[in-house]
Design an enzyme around this catalytic site. Structure first.
Site, mmCIF file in Angstrom:
data_model
loop_
_atom_site.group_PDB
_atom_site.id
_atom_site.type_symbol
_atom_site.label_atom_id
_atom_site.label_comp_id
_atom_site.label_asym_id
_atom_site.label_seq_id
_atom_site.Cartn_x
_atom_site.Cartn_y
_atom_site.Cartn_z
ATOM 1 N N HIS A 261 0.824 -1.214 0.000
ATOM 2 C CA HIS A 261 0.000 0.000 0.000
ATOM 3 C C HIS A 261 0.861 1.268 0.000
ATOM 4 O O HIS A 261 0.519 2.263 0.641
ATOM 5 C CB HIS A 261 -0.945 0.013 1.212
ATOM 6 C CG HIS A 261 -1.976 -1.083 1.192
ATOM 7 N ND1 HIS A 261 -3.145 -0.971 0.477
ATOM 8 C CD2 HIS A 261 -1.991 -2.301 1.783
ATOM 9 C CE1 HIS A 261 -3.860 -2.091 0.636
ATOM 10 N NE2 HIS A 261 -3.173 -2.918 1.421
ATOM 11 N N ASP A 333 -0.173 -5.063 6.018
ATOM 12 C CA ASP A 333 -1.195 -5.955 5.473
ATOM 13 C C ASP A 333 -1.048 -6.106 3.964
ATOM 14 O O ASP A 333 -0.454 -5.279 3.290
ATOM 15 C CB ASP A 333 -2.591 -5.423 5.800
ATOM 16 C CG ASP A 333 -2.836 -4.044 5.199
ATOM 17 O OD1 ASP A 333 -1.968 -3.168 5.362
ATOM 18 O OD2 ASP A 333 -3.886 -3.844 4.558
ATOM 19 N N GLU A 334 -1.608 -7.175 3.459
ATOM 20 C CA GLU A 334 -1.810 -7.428 2.026
ATOM 21 C C GLU A 334 -0.547 -7.243 1.178
ATOM 22 O O GLU A 334 -0.561 -6.596 0.138
ATOM 23 C CB GLU A 334 -2.937 -6.538 1.494
ATOM 24 C CG GLU A 334 -4.280 -6.875 2.096
ATOM 25 C CD GLU A 334 -5.420 -6.090 1.482
ATOM 26 O OE1 GLU A 334 -6.500 -6.675 1.280
ATOM 27 O OE2 GLU A 334 -5.246 -4.887 1.210
ATOM 28 N N VAL A 335 0.559 -7.835 1.637
ATOM 29 C CA VAL A 335 1.753 -7.866 0.788
ATOM 30 C C VAL A 335 1.463 -8.789 -0.395
ATOM 31 O O VAL A 335 1.151 -9.967 -0.213
ATOM 32 C CB VAL A 335 2.975 -8.361 1.581
ATOM 33 C CG1 VAL A 335 4.168 -8.565 0.645
ATOM 34 C CG2 VAL A 335 3.318 -7.371 2.691
ATOM 35 N N ASP A 383 -2.280 -9.655 9.118
ATOM 36 C CA ASP A 383 -1.604 -10.317 8.006
ATOM 37 C C ASP A 383 -0.142 -10.614 8.307
ATOM 38 O O ASP A 383 0.410 -11.603 7.816
ATOM 39 C CB ASP A 383 -1.664 -9.451 6.743
ATOM 40 C CG ASP A 383 -3.045 -8.924 6.427
ATOM 41 O OD1 ASP A 383 -3.741 -8.473 7.361
ATOM 42 O OD2 ASP A 383 -3.429 -8.929 5.239
#
Length: 573
Positions: A261, A333-335, A383
């Site tokens: 992000h 989060d959300e790598v 995550d």
């Protein structure tokens, strides 16, 4: 024992406690832990009514006293249903006296918010006793909600309240990176949070789409990563928000999401961001291993570049200097595997036997220790520990100085977090995501061009359907946990991600649904017999929404007014 705590304890035992199923003529939201109003009476506020407070040396409590004194005479709240009370006209209420056991307690996680309130008709006096200034603010809010009418306002009398929250962390997360919100909208949101006894404004400041906060050491990030000079938050803006929150008993927790992000960092530092400004689903490969981002807006920090850590340290140090809050949310989060794999240096690292998880560990081990050096506790999204592909060894993030915020798989992931010894903040998307059910924002989406598709039931939203206030209210955030595990749950946060939200819909998306969580985390969602009290809460939430609208919060309605004026007629049974 401190005087405030002693009074609170005495009130628990000396006064009969009203049943949760009993209807009060005038309501308080969130419902106090204990409230007694044996004979509903009311008296007018004296024209010379004043709040007597020991707060001359406490600027935030002094500000609250002045604000509530003004509110009592200016609000002019008329309930939808006229309160059935005995009116005492012979003796108006003359004053409210505040006593605080310890005015020196700072606004930080775990600060005591308990208070005791008594309003007595025979003396025309009210007393508010609190352990801290922050508890006194909660009591002032309760007192304000026990008033109604105008010329002069009426106040409930012979009422006794002994109140304290179930959870110390009761928050609201607002994403101001995907769409920009002017400072005035943020302040209005924090104002409403204080009224609902929420105490943490989680400010999701940056994301792939924009970097709106102006940082003294890294001004280029906002200059090249924001939507423009009119859509940035300056250090003065941050100070305004933080100070405003303090005067409402609301902490402001900043989040700078990384290493994923971070596409918005690439304008100022293109060398440290992988896959920036690329199409998020190359060749239409929307499956997770091949896409470059969770959603449009690509870019992840490269853990192999030393400059990455130079920039991160500048950012983190600036943020810590701007925000006094002891919790620093570092995202994680959300790598997305595909984004890192698109970079040649990372390709070489992987070819030499390295793994994506080792890359994340490299980034986290360096940045985590630096944030700790700033005297901050690190908060990550779950995550970092629970992602099925890219995650770190728990040994790198000690539960002693790390908190995990959960958003996936409801109570299951909360269980995984606390069973590993971590403190948890619950923001389950199944219950607490306020953006769910409004469809998806990506264009050219064929999911809507069919009959009988999943979009018919979920509105085309990955986390649909829409989370109603009842669903939010009914969620027990410690469900399935042992007593010891439940102690590690700090509380919860509702979240408004802003792909499809901005100032035009802000109030309605948040309120009164956030109010539902506010009560569940303050005094619970069950009556003394253990039954969920959502049915009893409906009329009260109607009233509270009506009062919020009068205070300038454009909260959405939950029923036709017809329902509130005809008790029980809108129930299913």
């Amino acid at each position: 024992m401190a005087k405030a705590s002693l009074l609170s304890t005495l009130l628990f035992f000396l006064y009969p406690i009203l049943s949760y199923s009993q209807t009060l003529p005038i309501n308080v939201w969130p419902k106090p832990t204990n409230i007694s109003w044996p004979v509903p009476t009311a008296a007018p506020l004296s024209p010379s009514f004043k709040i007597i407070s020991p707060c001359a040396d406490h600027s935030y409590l002094q500000s609250a006293v002045e604000r509530f004194t003004s509110l009592l005479f200016s609000e002019r709240y008329y309930p939808i249903v006229t309160p059935a009370v005995n009116l005492t006209t012979s003796r108006p209420l003359l004053s409210l006296t505040i006593s605080v056991a310890d005015l020196s307690v700072p606004l930080q996680h775990g600060a005591d918010e308990s208070y005791a309130l008594s309003i007595t008709s025979s003396t025309g006096l009210a007393n508010l006793s609190a352990a801290t200034a922050w508890g006194a603010m909660r009591g002032l809010e309760t007192f304000s909600q026990l008033t109604w009418g105008a010329d002069p306002p009426l106040v409930a009398t012979d009422v006794y309240v002994a109140d304290r929250p179930l959870f110390p962390h009761r928050g609201l997360m607002l994403d101001t990176a995907r769409n920009y919100y002017p400072v005035a909208d943020i302040l209005r949101t924090i104002e409403a949070m204080g009224a609902n006894k929420l105490n943490v404004f989680h400010w999701h400041l940056t994301d792939a789409q924009s970097f709106p906060i102006v940082l003294p050491t890294e001004p280029g990030l906002a200059e090249k990563g924001s939507y423009g000079t009119g859509m940035q938050y300056t250090p003065d803006d941050v100070k305004t928000v933080v100070e405003f929150g303090m005067s409402r008993g609301v902490r402001v927790m900043p989040e700078i999401d990384a290493p994923a992000h971070t596409g918005s960092w690439a304008g100022a530092h293109p060398d440290i961001v992988t896959c920036a400004n690329m199409f998020w689903v190359p060749n239409g490969a929307a499956d997770w291993p091949n896409r470059l981002a969770a959603e449009p807006g690509t870019g992840q920090l490269n853990p192999l570049k030393s400059e990455t850590y130079d920039v991160f340290r500048n950012v983190a140090a600036d943020v810590a200097s701007l925000f006094p809050e002891q919790l620093y949310h570092a995202g994680a989060d959300e790598v997305t595997p595909g984004c890192w794999k698109a970079d040649s240096s990372i390709q070489a690292f992987l070819a030499a036997g390295g793994t994506l998880s080792q890359l994340l560990e490299l980034f986290v081990s360096s940045t985590h220790s630096f944030v700790l050096s700033l005297n901050r506790t690190v908060v990550y999204w779950e995550d970092v520990l629970l992602d099925p592909v890219v995650r770190v060894n728990p040994a790198l993030i000690s539960p002693k100085n790390t908190i995990l915020q959960t958003w996936n798989n409801g109570p299951n992931n909360t269980k995984l977090i606390v069973s590993a010894g971590y403190r948890a903040i619950v923001s389950s998307s199944d219950f607490y995501y306020l953006d769910c059910g409004h469809g998806d924002f990506v264009g050219n989406n064929s999911i809507y061009d069919s009959v009988g598709s999943d979009s018919d039931s979920d509105g085309g939203s990955w986390c649909g359907p829409f989370k109603t206030w009842q669903r939010i209210y009914d969620y027990d955030i410690t469900y399935g946990l042992s007593e010891d595990e439940a102690k590690l749950v700090l509380g919860g946060e509702v979240a408004l991600w802003s792909e499809q939200a901005d100032s035009t819909v802000l109030d309605g998306r948040i309120w009164p649904r956030a109010s539902a969580m506010a009560e569940a985390l303050w005094s619970g969602n069950r009556d003394p017999a253990g039954r969920k009290r959502y049915a009893e809460a409906t009329d009260r939430l109607n009233d509270w929404r009506h009062r919020m609208v009068g205070r300038g919060i454009r909260a959405e309605p939950i029923q036709p007014l017809w329902c509130r004026t005809r008790p029980g007629m809108c129930n299913t049974t």
